[in-house]
Design an enzyme around this catalytic site. Sequence first.
Site, PDB file in Angstrom:
ATOM      1  N   LYS A   1      19.188  -3.175   2.793  1.00  0.00           N
ATOM      2  CA  LYS A   1      19.327  -3.536   4.098  1.00  0.00           C
ATOM      3  C   LYS A   1      19.436  -5.176   4.152  1.00  0.00           C
ATOM      4  O   LYS A   1      18.829  -5.651   3.177  1.00  0.00           O
ATOM      5  CB  LYS A   1      17.952  -3.330   4.748  1.00  0.00           C
TER       6      LYS A   1
ATOM      7  N   LYS B   1      21.804   2.270  19.922  1.00  0.00           N
ATOM      8  CA  LYS B   1      21.101   3.272  20.837  1.00  0.00           C
ATOM      9  C   LYS B   1      22.183   3.617  21.839  1.00  0.00           C
ATOM     10  O   LYS B   1      22.930   2.602  22.532  1.00  0.00           O
ATOM     11  CB  LYS B   1      19.886   2.587  21.488  1.00  0.00           C
TER      12      LYS B   1
ATOM     13  N   GLU C   1      11.251  -2.652  11.576  1.00  0.00           N
ATOM     14  CA  GLU C   1      11.621  -4.134  12.148  1.00  0.00           C
ATOM     15  C   GLU C   1      10.692  -4.542  13.319  1.00  0.00           C
ATOM     16  O   GLU C   1      10.338  -3.442  14.024  1.00  0.00           O
ATOM     17  CB  GLU C   1      13.000  -4.464  12.134  1.00  0.00           C
TER      18      GLU C   1
ATOM     19  N   ARG D   1      11.795 -10.157  21.391  1.00  0.00           N
ATOM     20  CA  ARG D   1      12.453 -10.401  22.763  1.00  0.00           C
ATOM     21  C   ARG D   1      12.373  -9.280  23.583  1.00  0.00           C
ATOM     22  O   ARG D   1      11.647  -8.428  23.211  1.00  0.00           O
ATOM     23  CB  ARG D   1      14.008 -10.636  22.297  1.00  0.00           C
TER      24      ARG D   1
END
Length: 451
Positions: free
Chosen positions: A157, A235, A287, A291
Amino acid sequence: MKKLLIANRGEIAVRIIRTARELGITTVVVASEPDAHSFAAQLADECAVVGPAPASRSYLDHEAVLKAALDHGCDAVHPGYGFLSENAVFARAVRDAGLIWVGPAPESIELMGDKARARQAAMDAGVPTLRGTDGAVPEGADIVTIARDIGYPLVVKAAAGGGGRGIRLIVTEAELLATVEVAQAEAAAAFGSSAVYLERFVERARHVEVQILGDGHNVIHLGDRDCSMQRRQQKVMEEAPAPDLPEEVRRQMLESSVHLGQKCGYSGLGTIEFLYDPRNHEVAFIEMNTRLQVEHPVTEMITGLDLVREQLLVADGAELRLRQEDIVFRGHAFEFRINAEDPANGFMPSPGVIKRLDWPGGPGIRVDSGFVSGSTVAPFYDSLLAKLIVWDETRDQAIVRSGRALDEITVEGVTTTIPLLMALSQRPELRAVEHHSKFIETAPELLGLPA
């Protein structure tokens, strides 16, 4: 806070305008030239055109956006999601200009924006993590030995990545070195940093997350969500609360998320994302997003809260008005992301003029959209047309209501993902909670998609 600049577009700009208006806050929305007559631009009190169509020359132009805030006499900036929402440099510039940044401190954004550092912070706070490297892989490290210790399959990653980007699967040792080199090059090109880390890969995992809210001193959670229906790590639909979780796993997620927020002195809304392995009931940190999330409405539907209102109040210096015991969860909610894309043609974007747009109604139905009949879907930006949010007293009832609501939608002029969402809402795997983050890709024939 008297005048708010909204540094975003589409449905999230409309969403923020509505709450700000209820709080008596004047709104200014930034817009690129093609968005100058958008629904958000019409709904806001003022519109500031900040540049031409390319996002790099408009929505992502730090100087132009900050100048718009100052020229229009704003005292606060809300970044929404995407664009500049997790840009610590811009957040710091807003604060240095004497304006209120509606979000966490730049230091929190920097910490959680570096996924390797975020993983270490999660470990230090007692948040469960997958077996993997402690931070980014050091230059010159024996990566073969490190990978053997973690075990295959594993993922590499990008440390500076996010939003499902910068991730590559490694199944065998023969693929390791070449894949890591490619991942490092991709990370450098996309995020400006070639740093990567390694982590054990969980097959048929579910993607679950916890919403937190803090004021820099106190942190509470607002429950959990399931975001497992994804396509290529983006998503497609979400629900709250996450179904079929053992209560011990849920408690561990919620409590460790609050602890991580407290350790970071977190202020504002944040989301801690986890992988859940239903085979062994293991949950592990992925993670933290610093926000407002796209899927925040499902949390609003089961808590009765306006998350944007809470976010604005905290940014304006208010202490949390809610204690953990004040948060009451009721019913079940789904969110369906309606994109202007053609699922039958490789999900190609479908820009154009919307000739007709009819939304569903009835109890428990909400639609968040930045478009109306006659709006133009531009080819330059994310293809999200609207979010359909459905609530009912039980999950099974919410699934039935979702099918009814999707069936009521009429969109003419552009192709949308509604047929895919209809198919997903009717799958027995969804009702039985047997879906996972790769379900759409591994079973396209069940959804009427080309293999």
